[in-house]
Design a protein around this motif. Structure first.
Motif, mmCIF file in Angstrom:
data_model
loop_
_atom_site.group_PDB
_atom_site.id
_atom_site.type_symbol
_atom_site.label_atom_id
_atom_site.label_comp_id
_atom_site.label_asym_id
_atom_site.label_seq_id
_atom_site.Cartn_x
_atom_site.Cartn_y
_atom_site.Cartn_z
ATOM 1 N N THR A 1 2.280 2.995 15.572
ATOM 2 C CA THR A 1 3.388 2.501 16.397
ATOM 3 C C THR A 1 4.030 1.285 15.754
ATOM 4 O OG1 THR A 1 2.357 3.335 18.428
ATOM 5 C CG2 THR A 1 4.009 1.590 18.666
ATOM 6 N N ARG A 2 3.206 0.371 15.251
ATOM 7 C CA ARG A 2 3.735 -0.816 14.561
ATOM 8 C C ARG A 2 4.499 -0.420 13.297
ATOM 9 N NH1 ARG A 2 -1.125 -5.330 14.434
ATOM 10 N NH2 ARG A 2 -1.968 -4.959 16.515
ATOM 11 N N ILE A 3 3.932 0.543 12.576
ATOM 12 C CA ILE A 3 4.552 0.992 11.316
ATOM 13 C C ILE A 3 5.903 1.645 11.587
ATOM 14 C CG2 ILE A 3 4.326 2.645 9.417
ATOM 15 C CD1 ILE A 3 1.202 2.053 9.690
ATOM 16 N N PRO B 1 0.185 3.552 4.752
ATOM 17 C CA PRO B 1 0.429 2.284 5.446
ATOM 18 C C PRO B 1 -0.694 1.890 6.397
ATOM 19 C CG PRO B 1 1.965 3.992 6.193
ATOM 20 C CD PRO B 1 1.281 4.524 4.987
ATOM 21 N N CYS B 2 -1.314 2.869 7.049
ATOM 22 C CA CYS B 2 -2.448 2.553 7.922
ATOM 23 C C CYS B 2 -3.598 1.957 7.122
ATOM 24 C CB CYS B 2 -2.922 3.800 8.670
ATOM 25 S SG CYS B 2 -1.891 4.268 10.085
ATOM 26 N N LEU B 3 -3.837 2.486 5.940
ATOM 27 C CA LEU B 3 -4.898 1.949 5.088
ATOM 28 C C LEU B 3 -4.613 0.499 4.707
ATOM 29 C CD1 LEU B 3 -5.755 4.909 2.678
ATOM 30 C CD2 LEU B 3 -7.334 3.764 4.247
ATOM 31 N N ALA B 4 -3.366 0.188 4.432
ATOM 32 C CA ALA B 4 -3.004 -1.187 4.078
ATOM 33 C C ALA B 4 -3.293 -2.137 5.232
ATOM 34 C CB ALA B 4 -1.534 -1.261 3.680
ATOM 35 N N LEU B 5 -2.911 -1.751 6.433
ATOM 36 C CA LEU B 5 -3.150 -2.600 7.595
ATOM 37 C C LEU B 5 -4.647 -2.722 7.887
ATOM 38 C CD1 LEU B 5 -0.337 -1.513 10.108
ATOM 39 C CD2 LEU B 5 -0.258 -3.210 8.279
ATOM 40 N N PRO C 1 5.069 -5.496 5.877
ATOM 41 C CA PRO C 1 6.022 -5.239 4.793
ATOM 42 C C PRO C 1 5.459 -4.321 3.703
ATOM 43 C CG PRO C 1 6.061 -7.553 5.397
ATOM 44 C CD PRO C 1 4.910 -6.942 6.129
ATOM 45 N N VAL C 2 4.190 -4.499 3.308
ATOM 46 C CA VAL C 2 3.636 -3.624 2.271
ATOM 47 C C VAL C 2 3.362 -2.236 2.829
ATOM 48 C CG1 VAL C 2 2.665 -5.526 0.925
ATOM 49 C CG2 VAL C 2 1.210 -4.364 2.591
ATOM 50 N N ALA C 3 3.023 -2.159 4.121
ATOM 51 C CA ALA C 3 2.836 -0.852 4.755
ATOM 52 C C ALA C 3 4.143 -0.068 4.736
ATOM 53 C CB ALA C 3 2.339 -1.028 6.190
ATOM 54 N N SER C 4 5.231 -0.733 5.080
ATOM 55 C CA SER C 4 6.551 -0.102 5.061
ATOM 56 C C SER C 4 6.921 0.326 3.648
ATOM 57 C CB SER C 4 7.586 -1.081 5.611
ATOM 58 O OG SER C 4 8.884 -0.535 5.568
ATOM 59 N N ALA C 5 6.686 -0.550 2.688
ATOM 60 C CA ALA C 5 7.014 -0.235 1.292
ATOM 61 C C ALA C 5 6.231 0.968 0.792
ATOM 62 C CB ALA C 5 6.740 -1.454 0.414
ATOM 63 N N LEU C 6 4.965 1.054 1.152
ATOM 64 C CA LEU C 6 4.142 2.198 0.746
ATOM 65 C C LEU C 6 4.705 3.510 1.271
ATOM 66 C CD1 LEU C 6 0.608 0.663 1.274
ATOM 67 C CD2 LEU C 6 1.282 1.931 -0.786
ATOM 68 N N GLU C 7 5.106 3.501 2.536
ATOM 69 C CA GLU C 7 5.645 4.738 3.118
ATOM 70 C C GLU C 7 6.981 5.097 2.487
ATOM 71 O OE1 GLU C 7 5.142 8.113 5.522
ATOM 72 O OE2 GLU C 7 3.771 6.535 4.865
ATOM 73 N N CYS D 1 -3.787 1.565 -4.079
ATOM 74 C CA CYS D 1 -2.832 0.462 -3.978
ATOM 75 C C CYS D 1 -2.703 -0.030 -2.545
ATOM 76 C CB CYS D 1 -1.485 0.937 -4.504
ATOM 77 S SG CYS D 1 -0.130 -0.221 -4.298
ATOM 78 N N ALA D 2 -2.742 0.872 -1.586
ATOM 79 C CA ALA D 2 -2.666 0.473 -0.180
ATOM 80 C C ALA D 2 -3.814 -0.470 0.175
ATOM 81 C CB ALA D 2 -2.715 1.712 0.717
ATOM 82 N N LEU D 3 -5.006 -0.156 -0.327
ATOM 83 C CA LEU D 3 -6.175 -0.993 -0.036
ATOM 84 C C LEU D 3 -6.061 -2.364 -0.691
ATOM 85 C CD1 LEU D 3 -8.636 0.107 1.639
ATOM 86 C CD2 LEU D 3 -7.261 1.939 0.675
ATOM 87 N N THR D 4 -5.693 -2.388 -1.959
ATOM 88 C CA THR D 4 -5.649 -3.668 -2.664
ATOM 89 C C THR D 4 -4.528 -4.559 -2.141
ATOM 90 O OG1 THR D 4 -4.313 -2.717 -4.463
ATOM 91 C CG2 THR D 4 -6.707 -2.735 -4.758
#
Length: 292
Positions: free
Chosen positions: A12-14, A49-53, A68-74, A185-188
């Motif tokens: 939902t946030r993403i 993006p979920c993994l990043a969060l 922001p990185v979650a959005s960029a990943l998607e 990359c999402a994790l790091t």
């Protein structure tokens, strides 16, 4: 909170963030804006993006700061799907249950939408990630993962593999780049946002690499058996257009075994995070038990 509930909260946030980041100015032509949003906002699992969060959260950070990185990943992931679907690539008519971008808007606009999403991703990180040194590190992570030694390299190798049988080592090399690099990359990036230490970043990298391969094995098994890995053997179907898959090279049972080993490696890597890593562990297990 159960994993499914937590994932829905993160999604939902993403989704809200993706909508905000694509409220573009009048300088973006209406048709291009529509094309970008058509693919980016289509229903999806939002795994990366979920993994990043979740990584940010597991490292003691505020997941909201990692949006922001979650959005960029998607955005990068969606760009790759738009281009993958083009007639010159996989030539697909459907994506996420709807006509592919080039079917809806034409090839030229689809190419430009993909180009736009790729560049917008880096704009979002550079503009919204603080402090600046963390933004730079995240940009390097994402550019490396998505570029000519990462996802794009995997896509090229995958194209070449359409005309020749791959070995197991070659297949894993394709998927480590095509799928695994962006997941890692999402994790790091999530860890960097939380400003965690280098040892934890390395553990997150191991988790991402392991989960990335397990994710691909699970996909191959779903394509072959049409069922979850924890169920029976099922009926094997023809593989996808002659491409090598894990089941076609090593069989269904060995594919299952390898996926479970990879998930065990992933969970062991993040064990030092303690209870904060529970959602990441649960997601790793879900990956090899899902049915879609």
């Amino acid at each position: 909170m159960q994993l499914s509930e937590h994932l829905q909260e993160l999604r939902t946030r993403i989704e809200l963030r993706l909508c905000e980041d694509t409220q573009l100015t009048v300088d973006c032509p209406d048709r291009l804006r529509e094309s970008v949003r058509y693919s980016l906002l289509a229903a999806g699992k939002r795994v990366r993006p979920c993994l990043a969060l979740m990584a940010c959260e597991a490292c003691g950070g505020d997941p909201t700061v990692a949006l922001p990185v979650a959005s960029a990943l998607e955005m990068v992931h969606t760009y790759s799907l738009i281009h993958d679907d083009l007639p010159a690539m996989d030539d697909d008519d459907l994506r996420r249950g709807q006509p592919t971008n080039h079917i809806k808007f034409g090839e030229s606009t689809a190419i430009l939408a993909g180009d736009g999403l790729l560049t917008l991703a880096f704009e979002v990180i550079a503009r919204d990630v603080k402090p600046a040194e963390v933004a730079v590190a995240c940009i390097v992570d994402l550019a490396s993962a998505a570029g000519v030694e990462g996802m794009v390299a995997g896509q090229q190798a995958d194209l070449q593999a359409e005309t020749e049988q791959s070995t197991l080592a070659e297949l894993e090399a394709i998927h480590r780049r095509k799928t695994g690099r962006l997941l890692t990359c999402a994790l790091t990036m999530g860890g960097r946002i939380a400003q965690t230490d280098l040892n934890t970043l390395n553990n997150l990298k191991i988790y991402g690499e392991s989960v990335g391969l397990a994710f691909q094995i699970a996909d191959d098994l779903l394509d072959v058996t049409g069922e979850t890995m924890k169920m029976g053997k099922g009926v094997q179907k023809d593989d996808d257009h002659g491409k090598s898959t894990y089941p076609s090279l090593i069989g269904i049972d060995e594919s299952r075994r390898r996926a479970r080993i990879l998930i065990d490696q992933a969970c062991a890597a993040i064990a030092p995070l303690g209870e904060r890593g529970n959602y990441l562990k649960a997601l790793a297990t879900y990956i090899i038990e899902r049915d879609h």
